[in-house]
Scaffold this motif. Structure first.
Motif, PDB file in Angstrom:
ATOM      1  N   ARG A   1     -40.538  31.976 -84.837  1.00 38.78           N
ATOM      2  CA  ARG A   1     -39.396  31.986 -85.747  1.00 38.78           C
ATOM      3  C   ARG A   1     -38.116  31.872 -84.932  1.00 38.78           C
ATOM      4  O   ARG A   1     -38.087  32.280 -83.765  1.00 38.78           O
TER       5      ARG A   1
ATOM      6  N   ARG B   1     -34.579  32.820 -83.379  1.00 39.36           N
ATOM      7  CA  ARG B   1     -34.040  34.116 -82.982  1.00 39.36           C
ATOM      8  C   ARG B   1     -32.998  34.568 -84.005  1.00 39.36           C
ATOM      9  O   ARG B   1     -32.037  33.839 -84.287  1.00 39.36           O
ATOM     10  N   PRO B   2     -33.138  35.765 -84.579  1.00 43.53           N
ATOM     11  CA  PRO B   2     -32.173  36.245 -85.575  1.00 43.53           C
ATOM     12  C   PRO B   2     -30.850  36.596 -84.906  1.00 43.53           C
ATOM     13  O   PRO B   2     -30.781  36.772 -83.679  1.00 43.53           O
TER      14      PRO B   2
ATOM     15  N   ALA C   1     -31.006  41.611 -82.872  1.00 45.17           N
ATOM     16  CA  ALA C   1     -32.365  42.099 -82.621  1.00 45.17           C
ATOM     17  C   ALA C   1     -32.562  43.452 -83.279  1.00 45.17           C
ATOM     18  O   ALA C   1     -31.673  44.316 -83.231  1.00 45.17           O
ATOM     19  N   ASP C   2     -33.729  43.655 -83.908  1.00 47.43           N
ATOM     20  CA  ASP C   2     -34.007  44.960 -84.519  1.00 47.43           C
ATOM     21  C   ASP C   2     -35.011  45.776 -83.700  1.00 47.43           C
ATOM     22  O   ASP C   2     -35.349  46.893 -84.069  1.00 47.43           O
TER      23      ASP C   2
ATOM     24  N   ASN D   1     -28.435  39.323 -79.899  1.00 46.13           N
ATOM     25  CA  ASN D   1     -29.840  39.081 -80.250  1.00 46.13           C
ATOM     26  C   ASN D   1     -30.737  38.849 -79.036  1.00 46.13           C
ATOM     27  O   ASN D   1     -31.897  38.475 -79.186  1.00 46.13           O
TER      28      ASN D   1
ATOM     29  N   SER E   1     -41.790  41.174 -79.395  1.00 51.43           N
ATOM     30  CA  SER E   1     -40.920  41.264 -80.558  1.00 51.43           C
ATOM     31  C   SER E   1     -41.584  40.587 -81.754  1.00 51.43           C
ATOM     32  O   SER E   1     -41.891  39.392 -81.697  1.00 51.43           O
TER      33      SER E   1
ATOM     34  N   GLN F   1     -40.054  40.056 -84.437  1.00 53.60           N
ATOM     35  CA  GLN F   1     -39.061  39.153 -85.022  1.00 53.60           C
ATOM     36  C   GLN F   1     -39.289  37.719 -84.571  1.00 53.60           C
ATOM     37  O   GLN F   1     -38.943  36.778 -85.280  1.00 53.60           O
TER      38      GLN F   1
END
Length: 468
Positions: free
Chosen positions: A225, A227-228, A231-232, A355, A415, A417
């Motif tokens: 996916r 990279r948002p 980062a969470d 991120n 990750s 994410q």
């Protein structure tokens, strides 16, 4: 030398944080309550455990180790660590034996997860907790959770060993005298600050500026996916076994090139990253212990830091040549390891983003695990290490290899994410395939090393290798 408590040391006046501690404090200020830097260690305890001497052992170690009583205060935006004279005993005992046996496992997992993920307030000591869960007449599970700002991986083992030794003495009525501590972590933090302010600090900064000049700060590892924006730190892990036949060949390859197993396996990881990203110049992080003085060894504290390794795959070298390059880079890096990572980032001023981590996004670690660290004993109790319950990942990928006496085990923390589990399993399989090919023909160009089947499963690959 005498114990520090006998030399008039007054910890209540406050001491400077080390550079690495200050970085964690700043991160906590930006995102209070983030549990990503909680360090948990889980054990199954089989036998007749007595909680009362366990509590006494913990109390004794807390009095002995200053960082177990430390917390952080800020004056005009400048943080200092203060050591409290006393702190509440952080032992949380839960008895689940009244629950139906079918419900105990779920309840245990819930308690362990809560203990691991509950945030610490850095301004209130203690910054660690111990959760003890009774699941049967002679069955317990124990979780030790400590914030990274007062500990590192070595510290967890120091703490566990001291508690185990004292518990044994209390249970058997035998006097146990732990060696006196001739220093505390606050001494290390002061020394580090003084060293960096002098000529040594200038020389270190100059070396790393040259070493990392022009290096790409974004690895560009393809994910499942995009990279948002932020980062969470949500993550997962995948564990795999390195076949014994391959482990033996890796050790032999290292020995024949006067290299360490770390250097060989890191060269393999750099090769894989180059193949996956198309990059010939890339950065990888790896931890360093920084306990180079005898007095630092028996202390609880955040000594560990991060070394940045620059991988050079330019010119499509053979694996043998890449190993030579990696060896030279690692040796030079360790000579100059005293510059903290945060100071390096401040010096280089790389482009920052919310991120991704600065300078590198993947970490590679090889840990030598003595047998006693996998399975320890206290009188009447057998302790077996359990996998922790964290579901976080500070990096895009953290690649751990655990070297036991007779086996090599891998773990990929990643990750969620960015990556699906299938992608990470494939990465592990590709790594094993690449190393197998490199051991068979180290003169083969890195670009020609086999990555195995495109969708190979690491477990299946292990099985196939074991049959050869």
């Amino acid at each position: 030398m005498t114990d520090r408590s006998e030399r008039g040391h007054d910890p209540r006046g406050g001491s400077p944080l080390s550079v690495t501690q200050e970085q964690l404090w700043l991160l906590d200020r930006v995102d209070p309550g983030n549990a990503s830097y909680n360090s948990p260690m889980m054990w199954r305890l089989d036998g007749r455990l007595d909680p009362e001497p366990l509590a006494r052992a913990l109390e004794t170690v807390v009095r002995r180790q200053e960082m177990l009583r430390a917390y952080v205060v800020s004056a005009d935006g400048v943080p200092h660590q203060v050591v409290a004279d006393e702190v509440p005993l952080p032992l949380e005992v839960t008895d689940l034996t009244d629950l139906p046996e079918a419900d105990r496992e779920a309840a245990t997992e819930r308690i362990l997860a809560e203990a691991a993920h509950r945030p610490f307030d850095l301004g209130r000591p203690p910054l660690f907790r111990v959760a003890l869960i009774r699941t049967g007449p002679e069955r317990h599970v124990m979780a030790l959770v400590i914030h990274h700002i007062v500990s590192d991986g070595w510290s967890l083992q120091v703490l566990l060993q001291e508690v185990a030794d004292l518990y044994a003495g209390f249970v058997t009525g035998t006097e146990v005298t732990l060696p006196p501590l001739t220093a505390q972590f606050t001494d290390y933090a002061r020394m580090q600050r003084e060293r960096l302010a002098g000529p040594r600090g200038e020389a270190l900064a100059a070396y790393w500026t040259r070493q990392l000049a022009g290096a790409p700060v974004d690895l560009g590892l393809p994910g499942d996916r995009p990279r948002p924006p932020v980062a969470d730190f949500a993550g997962d892990r995948y564990v795999f076994q390195v076949p014994e036949a391959l482990r033996t060949k890796l050790v032999a390859l290292a020995r024949s090139h006067k290299a360490s197993l770390f250097m060989v396996t890191l060269a393999g990881f750099v090769s894989l990253l180059s193949r996956l990203t198309g990059r010939q110049d890339l950065l990888v992080g790896t931890p360093v212990g920084n306990r180079d003085k005898p007095e630092w060894g028996p202390l609880v504290g955040y000594f560990a830091d991060t070394l940045v390794i620059r991988g050079d795959v330019g010119g499509d070298p053979s694996f043998r040549e890449l190993l030579g390059r990696t060896r030279a880079t690692v040796l030079a890096g360790f000579v100059h390891r005293d510059l903290p990572f945060r100071a390096l980032v401040e010096k280089l001023q790389p482009e920052r983003a919310a991120n991704r981590n600065p300078l590198f996004q993947v970490m590679f670690i090889l840990q030598n695990i003595p047998a006693r660290r996998r399975r320890a004993e206290m009188p009447g109790v057998v302790m077996t290490r359990l996998d922790d319950v964290r579901a976080t990942s500070i990096f895009d990928v953290r690649f751990d290899l655990f070297q036991f006496e007779d086996e090599l085990r891998g773990q990929l923390e990643y990750s969620t994410q960015l990556f699906d589990r299938a992608t990470i399993e494939r990465m592990a399989a590709q790594y094993l395939a690449l190393l197998t090919d490199a051991c068979a023909d180290p003169d083969r160009p890195v670009s020609a090393l086999s990555l195995g089947e495109a969708h190979a499963d690491a477990a299946g690959f292990n099985d196939a290798l074991e049959e050869v």
